[in-house]
Each structure stands twice: as C-alpha cells, then as structure tokens.
Design a protein around this motif. Structure first.
Motif, PDB file in Angstrom:
ATOM      1  N   LEU A  93      34.547  23.068 -15.897  1.00 27.95           N
ATOM      2  CA  LEU A  93      35.168  22.634 -14.645  1.00 27.95           C
ATOM      3  C   LEU A  93      35.379  23.795 -13.687  1.00 27.95           C
ATOM      4  CD1 LEU A  93      37.814  20.113 -16.016  1.00 27.95           C
ATOM      5  CD2 LEU A  93      35.654  19.612 -14.887  1.00 27.95           C
ATOM      6  N   GLY A  98      28.340  21.203 -10.694  1.00 33.61           N
ATOM      7  CA  GLY A  98      28.701  19.901 -10.151  1.00 33.61           C
ATOM      8  C   GLY A  98      28.341  18.805 -11.133  1.00 33.61           C
ATOM      9  N   ASN A 246      34.358  12.476 -10.148  1.00 29.85           N
ATOM     10  CA  ASN A 246      35.778  12.240  -9.898  1.00 29.85           C
ATOM     11  C   ASN A 246      36.679  12.826 -10.985  1.00 29.85           C
ATOM     12  OD1 ASN A 246      35.118  10.819  -7.607  1.00 29.85           O
ATOM     13  ND2 ASN A 246      35.025   8.860  -8.673  1.00 29.85           N
ATOM     14  N   GLY A 247      36.082  13.389 -12.001  1.00 29.92           N
ATOM     15  CA  GLY A 247      36.894  13.972 -13.063  1.00 29.92           C
ATOM     16  C   GLY A 247      37.602  12.923 -13.906  1.00 29.92           C
ATOM     17  N   TYR A 248      36.996  11.726 -13.984  1.00 28.85           N
ATOM     18  CA  TYR A 248      37.607  10.645 -14.759  1.00 28.85           C
ATOM     19  C   TYR A 248      37.852  11.078 -16.206  1.00 28.85           C
ATOM     20  CZ  TYR A 248      37.876   6.134 -17.178  1.00 28.85           C
ATOM     21  OH  TYR A 248      38.258   5.086 -17.981  1.00 28.85           O
ATOM     22  N   ARG A 249      39.101  11.019 -16.610  1.00 29.71           N
ATOM     23  CA  ARG A 249      39.531  11.404 -17.967  1.00 29.71           C
ATOM     24  C   ARG A 249      39.169  12.851 -18.322  1.00 29.71           C
ATOM     25  NH1 ARG A 249      39.601   6.035 -21.764  1.00 29.71           N
ATOM     26  NH2 ARG A 249      41.206   5.069 -20.520  1.00 29.71           N
ATOM     27  N   LYS A 251      39.940  15.518 -15.558  1.00 31.64           N
ATOM     28  CA  LYS A 251      40.949  16.251 -14.794  1.00 31.64           C
ATOM     29  C   LYS A 251      42.248  15.469 -14.817  1.00 31.64           C
ATOM     30  CE  LYS A 251      37.454  17.963 -11.639  1.00 31.64           C
ATOM     31  NZ  LYS A 251      37.136  18.287 -10.231  1.00 31.64           N
ATOM     32  N   SER A 252      43.371  16.185 -14.769  1.00 33.28           N
ATOM     33  CA  SER A 252      44.647  15.466 -14.778  1.00 33.28           C
ATOM     34  C   SER A 252      45.074  15.141 -13.355  1.00 33.28           C
ATOM     35  CB  SER A 252      45.716  16.301 -15.463  1.00 33.28           C
ATOM     36  OG  SER A 252      45.839  17.539 -14.829  1.00 33.28           O
TER      37      SER A 252
ATOM     38  N   TYR B  28      52.625  13.203 -10.523  1.00 27.87           N
ATOM     39  CA  TYR B  28      52.344  12.502 -11.769  1.00 27.87           C
ATOM     40  C   TYR B  28      53.217  11.255 -11.769  1.00 27.87           C
ATOM     41  CZ  TYR B  28      49.726  16.455 -13.613  1.00 27.87           C
ATOM     42  OH  TYR B  28      48.779  17.413 -13.812  1.00 27.87           O
ATOM     43  N   LEU B  67      40.821  21.760 -11.945  1.00 29.41           N
ATOM     44  CA  LEU B  67      41.224  21.106 -13.191  1.00 29.41           C
ATOM     45  C   LEU B  67      42.180  19.948 -12.928  1.00 29.41           C
ATOM     46  CD1 LEU B  67      42.037  24.286 -15.287  1.00 29.41           C
ATOM     47  CD2 LEU B  67      39.884  23.067 -15.103  1.00 29.41           C
ATOM     48  N   ARG B  69      43.479  16.984 -10.070  1.00 21.96           N
ATOM     49  CA  ARG B  69      43.185  16.268  -8.820  1.00 21.96           C
ATOM     50  C   ARG B  69      44.462  16.225  -7.994  1.00 21.96           C
ATOM     51  NH1 ARG B  69      40.265  10.966 -11.236  1.00 21.96           N
ATOM     52  NH2 ARG B  69      41.837  11.302 -12.832  1.00 21.96           N
ATOM     53  N   VAL B  87      32.187  23.247  -4.890  1.00 23.15           N
ATOM     54  CA  VAL B  87      31.403  24.025  -5.853  1.00 23.15           C
ATOM     55  C   VAL B  87      31.169  25.476  -5.410  1.00 23.15           C
ATOM     56  CG1 VAL B  87      29.173  24.205  -7.029  1.00 23.15           C
ATOM     57  CG2 VAL B  87      30.294  21.984  -6.834  1.00 23.15           C
ATOM     58  N   ARG B  90      33.407  28.440  -6.218  1.00 28.60           N
ATOM     59  CA  ARG B  90      33.633  28.736  -7.636  1.00 28.60           C
ATOM     60  C   ARG B  90      32.721  29.828  -8.185  1.00 28.60           C
ATOM     61  NH1 ARG B  90      33.453  23.140 -10.302  1.00 28.60           N
ATOM     62  NH2 ARG B  90      34.538  21.909  -8.756  1.00 28.60           N
TER      63      ARG B  90
END
Ligand SMILES: Nc1ncnc2c1ncn2[C@@H]1O[C@H](COP(=O)(O)OP(=O)(O)O)[C@@H](O)[C@H]1O
Ligand SMILES: [Mg+2]
Lengths: 252, 320
Positions: A93, A98, A246-249, A251-252, B28, B67, B69, B87, B90
């Motif tokens: 990440l 990408g 989208n970073g599903y599961r 990224k937090s 959260y 890391l 969102r 990107v 980074r």
C-alpha cells in the motif's frame, strides 16, 4: 504504470510458492494423478469409450483443468489473504503500486502456479495415454482463460476473507462442486434435462469443453461458451480492480 | 506592493511544502480518530508528532501513506493532491509502520530487494549493503526474517522504508523495542538523513527522542493538533527551570518580596522560573545568598519536553 514494481510482485509471488514446492506443486500433482488412476482405470474401466476415445484419455483435459483451476485459485486467495494477515500488505500500500499493478502481480503469479501444475499433470497423463494435441491455439486459449478466471476469483476471495475460516470455505464449498459438476469426468451434453441446460451456466463446463476440443478434437468449444468466459473474466477483473482501488477490506 | 502587504522581492519562491494536510478528518464508527487536522511540513526538517496512546498519530500517518481512507479534508504531498494522484508521490515516500510485519518466506536481503522493486527502483545492491551496515543487520543479511529478534525486525522495517532513498520518511515509533545503545545509533542515522535533505516525520513514546531529534514538535490529542512549534522555542516558552535550596538550619522567614516557597519546617526552599513572567532563577539565588541564609545545597533543573507535553495536554483537555 510501475513496471518494475509489478514485475517484482510477480517474481515474489512465484518465488513464494516455489519455496514450498512439496505443498504447492507436488501435492496437487499427486492428487490429480490419483484421480487419473482411480477414475480412468478403476471406475471408468480400461475398455470404456466416450465419444470414440478411451475413457482414460477422455478425462485428461478435465484433470489438467483441475490442476490449473485449483492451484491458480489457491495461490491467489491464500497469498493475498496471508499478505493481509501478516501485515505485509502495508509494504504494497505504501509503495507506488496502483490497483493495476497489484492485479497484475497477484494474478500472473497465480497463473504461473496453475499452469505449472496443469502442464505437469498433462505430462504425467502422457505416460498413460500418449500425446494428443489437436489444436495448439485452442488449447492455449482455454488453459490461459481457465488460469486467468480462477486467479481473479481467488484474488476476490483473498480480498474478501478476513478469517481463516472464510478463506478455507472456498475450496470445499465453491471449487469442489463447481468443478465436479462441471463435466470434468463426464460430458454434460449427455445429461438429462434440466441438468444439461443448468450445467451450461457453469463456466467450468465451457473451460473443460474448450480444452477437450483443443487437446482431443472432441466436442466443440461453443462461441457462446467462450463469450460467457470472457464476460466472466472481465467482470471479475473489474470487481477486483475496484476493490483494490478503494482499499476494500485492506485500508481502514 | 502586492495585495498581501509584501513587496514583490519578498514573495517566497512558490516551492510547495513537502506535506500539506488540511482539515483532515477520519471518523470511525465509534469516534473521530482525526478531527480537523491541518499541518504543513517543510523540506528538510525533522518533525515529531507527540501525543498519548490513541491520540491519532498512526491514523494521521496512515491517511498520508495510503493505509487509511480519510473521511474528509485534503492531503498534498510534494504539492500533489492525493485525491488527484495517489501513486506518484509514493515513489519518494517511505514509512516505518508501528506494527512489525515480515514475510517469513524471505531473507533480510531479499526483503530489501523486493521492497526496492516495489518502488520502481532498479536493483541497487550497494544501497542495500549500506543500510544493512547502518542498521547493524549485516550479519543477519542472509537469514530468514523470522529468525530476527523484535528489535532487529524493527530495524529491518527502517531499512525497508529507506531502501529507495525517499525524500519524505514517516517513522511511527521507530525505536520501540530497540535497545538504548542502538537507539543512539539510529538517532545519529536520522540526523544524517536530514543532513542529506530528507524530511522526517516521527512519532515517539520516548520524549527524549523528540527532544534529541526534532526541529519542530506537534502535540496531538483526541484527533486534534493542540500545538505546533519549533522545539527550542517551545522549550523556552513553556520550559520552566526549577530551583531547590536546602538550608543547614531552620529559616524563619524569607527575605521580603522573594518569590518561591519556604517549606513548613523551614529547611528548604523551592522556586519555579516562569519564562516571560517573574524573576529569573539566577536573580532569586542571588538574593538568597545576599540575605545570608544558611545555604547547604542548591539544585536546579530544567523542564523536560515531557513536562511540557503533559501541561499542553492538560490545557487541551481543559479547553474542550
Ligand atoms: N481500524 C480502526 N477501527 C476503529 N478505530 C480505530 C481504528 N484504528 C484506530 N482507531 C482508533 O482511532 C484512535 C486513534 O488511533 P491511533 O491513530 O492508532 O492512535 P496513536 O497512534 O496516536 O496511538 C484510537 O482511539 C483508536 O482506537
Ligand atoms: Mg500509534
């Protein structure tokens, strides 16, 4: 596009499964070969003929397919899942990788393992039945498509799963019924209705028929079946790409 | 004159800050981990982010490094908005995550090569050897990562974060679990990074570390940045000096108008210097001596960043 990055990920994926060849290559090779012996000689019998070829020979494309599909799926799902669990997903990440690079790395790594096991299975089969390869292009196309589709499905499972219990769900509850009802050991064309029609919605049927057509010159890979597989491949890829994006599961 | 009250020659060159965070929010389900954080970090500084556990330090770093969102707000790195292009920046960023991770399939050296590749860098073995040396991992280079001790694993994380020579590095508690001796070496290495022009953002539990390294300090609590200031200015502004005097015999009363407090037994005296208000410690001592009090012992000490942190946090709590 980070080419070096994507290639590095592919290289890492391949080296990862080659570190434990007994588990990732040899074991699946032995189990598919056992199927071959059991179904080809014991149950099917030496004399039986299906569509004009001996049964042992008839099941070779299906067994090669099993090796490809199971190992492509397992490699992608377990590798991505483990990457999440052990936290090394952070390395990916943070890096300039990408969704496209991640897709490329995990899918091509899984395809390499699937195709390696599939091809080795084929080599083993040659000792029993001799070499048969009617159409190189068709065979390569369906081998590649099978490996690709199951790699992407495996990746989807790996992205989705959050617990070992969930990742262990797929081999038994998805792969086993899908492949065994997919005409690996028989021809779905000979099934009574409505099972014949229902079976045609199973993508595995078209993969196996395509391989039978390519390797043995039997049956015909239907354009509809091919279209179904390509659609499935594109849809699964789009879904996986979006999840990674989208970073599903992840990224937090 | 230009509109903002500056003459044209005073307008700074339009160099984008290395990091520009604006109104960053991360909610959260149960709480706001970041509650409107705005922060600018300029090239070449060491910035220390301080705050208690759960303050939002790791979340802030995570939102910048991809890391986490974010819920709202903007993050620009090297002038590039991460919403527009997540990107490209980074290639020049590195992160030492707070949580140790390692891939047990690979050796230390392999891990570093893989990490270099991820960052689009052609294999640079000299760089890897240099980092192994700097982080005292040379003897472990060809061992599988699972054979490393906790402190070694953390040093490997540091090497991984630097293997592509990033311009901006985040160190999230980089010395947790690293023994004191190596911590000193690491500090020296961080200073060397700054000397090479690298911008460093670090969080730490060891305030000594921030005191030792930081050019600027940010204090965060409950997702809010309470203060951002140059470390030396901060320590001058909020750093008190304590004076303690022990007397050889009981003192009945202090000289008139001498600040500070005499203990009830009359045997000791304490004074806290408040910069900008009240007398200086030296003046107070002068007056005690010239009053001829029976001084047996004098001790002075200055406030640690730790005291300052505690005070700022207390004020922050009182304000909300
Ligand atoms: N994935 C998560 N889900 C829910 N809450 C989280 C998550 N990660 C962090 N938090 C909460 O956000 C707050 C800030 O956490 P963190 O940034 O890790 O603090 P720090 O690094 O300053 O100790 C904490 O209250 C923590 O419980
Ligand atoms: Mg933290």
């Amino acid at each position: 596009m980070n080419l070096i990055g994507a290639r590095t990920l592919l290289g890492k994926e391949v080296r990862r499964f080659l570190r434990v060849p007994g588990q990732t290559v040899l074991q699946p090779l032995i189990s598919t070969s056992l199927y071959f012996v059991v179904f080809g000689y014991t149950l099917g019998g030496r004399q039986a003929q299906v569509e004009g070829v001996p049964y042992v020979q008839y099941i070779v494309p299906g067994l090669v397919f099993l090796g490809v599909a199971n190992n492509a799926f397992l490699n992608a799902s377990s590798s991505f899942f483990i990457t999440k669990i052990q936290g090394t997903i952070v390395d990916l990440l943070v890096a300039p990788l990408g969704a496209t690079e991640l897709l490329f790395g995990f899918i091509s790594g899984a395809m390499v393992r699937g195709l390696l096991v599939g091809l080795l299975t084929w080599v083993v089969a040659l000792f029993f039945t001799g070499a048969h390869l009617v159409n190189v292009f068709e065979t390569a196309l369906f081998l590649g498509l099978s490996a690709y589709v199951f790699s992407v499905l495996g990746l989807l499972a790996g992205i989705w799963a959050e617990k070992f219990e969930q990742i262990n769900f797929f081999p038994t509850f998805l792969m086993l019924p899908l492949t065994f009802l997919g005409g690996v050991f028989y021809s779905v064309r000979g099934l009574p209705e409505p099972f014949r029609t229902i079976s045609l919605f199973n993508p595995v049927v078209h993969m196996v028929e395509g391989l039978r057509a390519g390797m043995l010159g039997l049956e015909h890979s239907s354009p509809v079946g091919l279209a179904l597989l390509v659609t499935l491949a594109l849809a699964a890829t789009a879904l996986a790409w979006t999840m990674l994006r989208n970073g599903y599961r992840i990224k937090s | 004159m230009l509109g903002n009250g500056r003459d044209w020659w005073q307008v700074p060159r339009p160099v984008a800050p290395v990091l520009d965070v604006d109104s960053l929010m991360k909610a959260y389900p149960k709480q706001r981990a970041l509650d409107g954080v705005s922060l600018t970090i300029e090239a070449g500084e060491i910035f220390a982010l301080l705050g208690p556990n759960g303050a939002g330090k790791t979340t802030l770093i995570g939102a910048v490094c991809g890391l986490v969102r974010k819920t709202s707000g903007t993050v620009k790195v090297f002038g590039i908005d991460l919403d527009v292009d997540p990107v490209t920046p980074r290639y020049q960023m590195g992160l030492v995550p707070q949580e140790i991770n390692f891939d047990p399939f690979f050796t230390v050296r392999e891990s570093l090569r893989i990490q270099q590749g991820y960052f689009g860098v052609a294999p640079d073995l000299a760089r890897i050897d240099e980092l192994l040396e700097a982080l005292a991992l040379t003897s472990k280079a060809d061992q599988p990562t699972r054979a490393l001790s906790g402190g070694m694993k953390r040093r490997l994380l540091i090497a991984k974060a630097l293997v592509h020579r990033p311009r901006l590095v985040f160190l999230d508690e980089p010395t947790a679990g690293v023994d004191v001796e190596l911590r000193r070496d690491l500090w020296a290495y961080v200073r060397k990074l700054r000397a090479e022009g690298t911008t460093v953002v670090l969080t730490t539990h060891y305030l000594e570390e921030a005191e030792e390294l930081a050019d600027r300090v940010g204090i965060i609590d409950q997702g809010k940045l309470l203060l951002v200031e140059e470390k030396t200015a901060l320590m001058k502004r909020l750093g008190e000096r304590h004076v303690k005097v022990r007397f050889a015999s009981k003192v009945a009363a202090l000289p008139a108008a001498l600040e500070g407090t005499l203990s009830t037994d009359g045997l000791s005296y304490a004074f806290v210097e408040q910069p900008a208000v009240g007398p200086r410690a030296a003046e107070v001592l002068q007056r005690i001596f010239s009053a001829g009090l029976p001084v047996a012992d004098v001790s002075t000490g200055s406030a640690k960043l730790e005291d300052i942190l505690l005070r700022v946090l207390k004020q922050g709590k009182a304000a909300t």
